[in-house]
Design an enzyme around this catalytic site. Structure first.
Site, PDB file in Angstrom:
ATOM      1  CB  SER A 113       5.263   5.872   5.173  1.00 11.96           C
ATOM      2  OG  SER A 113       5.480   4.659   4.528  1.00 11.96           O
ATOM      3  CG  HIS A 114       7.211   6.537   1.076  1.00 12.95           C
ATOM      4  ND1 HIS A 114       5.942   6.354   1.563  1.00 12.95           N
ATOM      5  CD2 HIS A 114       7.104   7.417   0.058  1.00 12.95           C
ATOM      6  CE1 HIS A 114       5.105   7.080   0.843  1.00 12.95           C
ATOM      7  NE2 HIS A 114       5.769   7.738  -0.072  1.00 12.95           N
ATOM      8  CG  ASP A 277       8.311   1.870   4.297  1.00 13.20           C
ATOM      9  OD1 ASP A 277       8.362   0.868   5.041  1.00 13.20           O
ATOM     10  OD2 ASP A 277       7.300   2.580   4.171  1.00 13.20           O
ATOM     11  CG  ASP A 279       5.827   2.937   7.920  1.00 16.92           C
ATOM     12  OD1 ASP A 279       6.429   2.885   6.834  1.00 16.92           O
ATOM     13  OD2 ASP A 279       4.582   2.878   8.004  1.00 16.92           O
ATOM     14  CG  ASP A 281       4.181   0.340   5.696  1.00 15.47           C
ATOM     15  OD1 ASP A 281       5.218   0.841   5.203  1.00 15.47           O
ATOM     16  OD2 ASP A 281       3.114   0.973   5.841  1.00 15.47           O
ATOM     17  NE  ARG A 282       5.438   2.739   0.766  1.00 17.63           N
ATOM     18  CZ  ARG A 282       5.222   3.605  -0.190  1.00 17.63           C
ATOM     19  NH1 ARG A 282       6.078   3.698  -1.202  1.00 17.63           N
ATOM     20  NH2 ARG A 282       4.176   4.401  -0.160  1.00 17.63           N
ATOM     21  CE  LYS A 376       2.578   0.206   2.459  1.00 12.56           C
ATOM     22  NZ  LYS A 376       1.419   1.132   2.627  1.00 12.56           N
TER      23      LYS A 376
HETATM   24  C1  VG1 Z   1       1.184   5.992  -1.501  1.00 14.82           C
HETATM   25  C2  VG1 Z   1       1.072   4.732  -2.312  1.00 14.82           C
HETATM   26  C3  VG1 Z   1      -0.005   3.837  -1.741  1.00 14.82           C
HETATM   27  C4  VG1 Z   1       0.307   3.561  -0.261  1.00 14.82           C
HETATM   28  C5  VG1 Z   1       0.473   4.859   0.489  1.00 14.82           C
HETATM   29  C6  VG1 Z   1       0.900   4.652   1.925  1.00 14.82           C
HETATM   30  O1  VG1 Z   1      -0.028   6.712  -1.560  1.00 14.82           O
HETATM   31  O2  VG1 Z   1       0.796   5.018  -3.669  1.00 14.82           O
HETATM   32  O3  VG1 Z   1      -0.081   2.654  -2.494  1.00 14.82           O
HETATM   33  O4  VG1 Z   1      -0.726   2.815   0.322  1.00 14.82           O
HETATM   34  O5  VG1 Z   1       1.464   5.660  -0.149  1.00 14.82           O
HETATM   35  O6  VG1 Z   1       2.064   3.876   1.999  1.00 14.82           O
HETATM   36  P1  VG1 Z   1      -0.228   7.970  -2.560  1.00 14.82           P
HETATM   37  O7  VG1 Z   1      -1.609   8.486  -2.249  1.00 14.82           O
HETATM   38  O8  VG1 Z   1       0.874   8.925  -2.294  1.00 14.82           O
HETATM   39  O9  VG1 Z   1      -0.132   7.412  -3.941  1.00 14.82           O
HETATM   40  V1  VG1 Z   1       3.119   4.077   3.318  1.00 14.82           V
HETATM   41  O10 VG1 Z   1       4.278   2.908   3.238  1.00 14.82           O
HETATM   42  O11 VG1 Z   1       3.618   5.619   2.872  1.00 14.82           O
HETATM   43  O12 VG1 Z   1       2.151   4.129   4.655  1.00 14.82           O
HETATM   44 CO    CO Z   2       5.411   2.779   4.922  1.00 14.37          CO
END
Ligand code: VG1
Ligand code: CO
Length: 543
Positions: A113-114, A277, A279, A281-282, A376
């Site tokens: 992801s990010h 981001d 992937d 989804d953000r 998302k």
């Molecule tokens: C983080 C965010 C959470 C989100 C998750 C995955 O998790 O706070 O809201 O759903 O990333 O997002 P954490 O446990 O690090 O707080 V993504 O776009 O990284 O799949």
């Molecule tokens: Co993501």
């Protein structure tokens, strides 16, 4: 060529977190690491025999190799078909859409992801079920259990599958269908939004910048915004995906999307700015000189959703993760619909969406989505904003001012302390939990604590209970602090402190957030002794 049976042994720490298994790329490249987890996914879902899966990732370093390994393992396990994005690429929401549209048995998404990408950065893998959503806790617990007991896996011995041309090919007895990663997703968006109104908006001179951050949404945004909606070339910036995201951190917030923020606050700022981001989804939403917090964005989308054709019939309900500000709750109240509060992570929205209890949901971490998929969806949020702007014909800043005037404002900020020593972070949380019972009634920084607890969630659809989902401290007058440890980091622990204060208006609605939250920030430190317990003077990232 044949199926090979490989002996293996369990590897420590293969426990999925908030969003799948996320580790350093080198960890994933280690012997049997990826294979053990993939075998455990197949084991947890009762085998792959005769099944159809979707497969793709955000294109980060090791995506290409991982796709080949997973295809060969699926073939060895007797899977019938794998639908894979061309080049092994699929954004997370596009993968979710394909899983649903093609009626498959689920899919495997490769992404951290990010988190940054590259051989010295991060990689990740997760399984989404037939509804297109991330595996629930019950299933990820099974995967983890299997990784602790694994003794072997099977893999097809053969040449790499060609991922470059569209159409059907094979891997052993399994069919591999290479599809255009963008086409089905773009079609889904056309069904939800008024594309002719959006075309007219751009034709009328409306300007925007979309920062794809060298990540997976580049091709999606270019196709939809520039080709289908006629936005001028150059609307999409950093639109060519690269395995290390151009050396950047593909996290759409004002800290990491600096380039876009500079444009949006500069002299020639366009009307609208957005980013996504790694992937896809953000999303980040920003107007000319007006950054919109994700929590506010969710509230604005809920309040205005009926302006888009896909939501014209109204919303069944809304849901937000617990740390997300309660701004959307006010909108739900006004609309007379239910607002659900779930633990952090998109997997908790799945049941509510499947049961038709909610239409929109969101998280403070720049995630917004609806029942159109079970993830998302960054570009979806951008298009819904555009549809609202096209209908209301006022600026983002005006929409925000109007929203706060109507519903009041929830000032909001998140402070992240990254790569804290795990022992220290755990000690901080344990100390906090131990004093929860004594907090109500005490006065901190001049404000009385009304309630304090450790958040637990009872799923209203399947009755499952999830405990230990973060500490909440609620003050009289509507302020709130939430403390929790991240479940997506790969180095030490990340402490997240979520700060919120409520102003009813009509006065005091347009202060800078850090100023409006000063007392709450001091209260957070007093309650959790963050500086003392972590040895840090200030957060690493403030969003
Ligand atoms: C983080 C965010 C959470 C989100 C998750 C995955 O998790 O706070 O809201 O759903 O990333 O997002 P954490 O446990 O690090 O707080 V993504 O776009 O990284 O799949
Ligand atoms: Co993501």
């Amino acid at each position: 060529m044949s199926v090979l049976s490989i002996e293996t042994t369990p590897i420590e720490g293969q426990k999925p977190g908030t969003s799948g298994l996320r580790k350093t790329t080198r960890t994933f490249m280690g012997k049997h690491y990826l294979e053990n987890f993939v075998a455990s996914i197949f084991g947890a879902i009762g085998g792959a025999e005769g099944k159809t899966f979707v497969l793709g990732g955000d294109g980060r370093y090791f995506n290409d190799r991982a796709v080949q390994v997973i295809l060969r393992m699926a073939a060895a396990e007797g899977a019938a078909r794998v639908i894979v994005g061309q080049g092994g690429i699929l954004s997370t929401p596009a993968a979710s859409n394909l899983i649903r549209k093609r009626g498959t048995d689920g899919g495997i998404i490769l992404s951290a992801s990010h988190n940054p990408g590259g051989i010295d950065a991060d990689f990740g893998i997760k399984f989404n079920g037939p509804n297109g959503g991330p595996a629930p806790e019950s299933l990820t617990a099974k995967m983890h259990d299997l990784t602790t007991r694994i003794v072997g896996y099977r893999i097809w011995e053969g040449a790499d599958v060609d991922m470059s041309s569209l159409g059907e090919t094979s891997c052993g007895d399994m069919t591999v269908e290479v599809v255009d990663p963008v086409a089905d997703y773009a079609q889904l968006m056309e069904g939800l939004f008024d594309f002719s109104a959006l075309k007219a908006l751009f034709a009328g001179g409306f300007t925007m910048r979309f920062d794809a951050m060298h990540a997976v949404t580049g091709p999606y945004a270019t196709e939809i915004l520039e080709r289908r909606l006629g936005a001028p070339a150059g609307t999409v910036m950093n639109g060519s995906p690269s395995p290390d995201f151009g050396g950047g951190h593909p996290d759409p917030n004002p800290t990491w999307a600096k380039e876009l923020m500079a444009v949006m606050t500069g002299p020639d700022a366009p009307d609208f700015g957005a980013a996504s981001d790694g992937d896809g989804d953000r999303n980040m939403i920003v107007g000319r000189g007006a950054y919109v917090t994700p929590s506010d964005s969710l509230a604005v989308l809920a309040a205005n959703a009926t302006l888009a054709p896909g939501y014209a019939k109204g919303l069944a309900g809304v849901a937000r993760s617990m740390p997300t500000s309660r701004a959307v709750d006010r909108v739900a109240e006004a609309l007379g619909i239910e607002a659900y509060e779930t633990p952090t992570g998109w997997k908790f929205f799945g049941n509510l969406l499947d049961a038709g209890k909610v239409t929109l949901c969101g998280e403070e971490s720049a995630g917004t989505g609806s029942d159109h998929v079970r993830e998302k969806d960054g570009l979806w949020a951008v298009l819904l904003w555009l549809n609202i702007l096209a209908e209301r014909k006022i600026s983002v800043a005006e929409i925000m001012a109007d929203h706060w005037k109507t519903y009041g404002r929830n000032y909001y900020s998140r402070h992240d302390y990254e790569a804290v020593e795990t022992g220290k972070a755990n000690a901080l949380m344990e100390r906090l939990e131990a004093k929860l019972a004594d907090l109500p009634g005490t006065i901190v920084q001049g404000t009385t604590v009304e309630a304090a607890d450790q958040f637990a969630y009872d799923d209203p659809v399947d009755g499952s209970r999830s405990e230990g989902q973060g500490v909440r401290v609620i003050f009289e007058g509507g302020a709130r602090i939430v403390f929790r440890l991240s479940g997506t980091g790969t180095q030490g622990a990340t402490l997240r402190v979520y700060l919120e204060d409520r102003v009813e208006g009509p006065e005091g609605l347009d202060r800078p957030a850090d100023e409006a939250l000063q007392t709450i920030i001091a209260a957070a430190d007093e309650i959790a002794q963050i500086r003392e317990m972590t040895g840090r003077n200030k957060p690493d990232v403030t969003t």
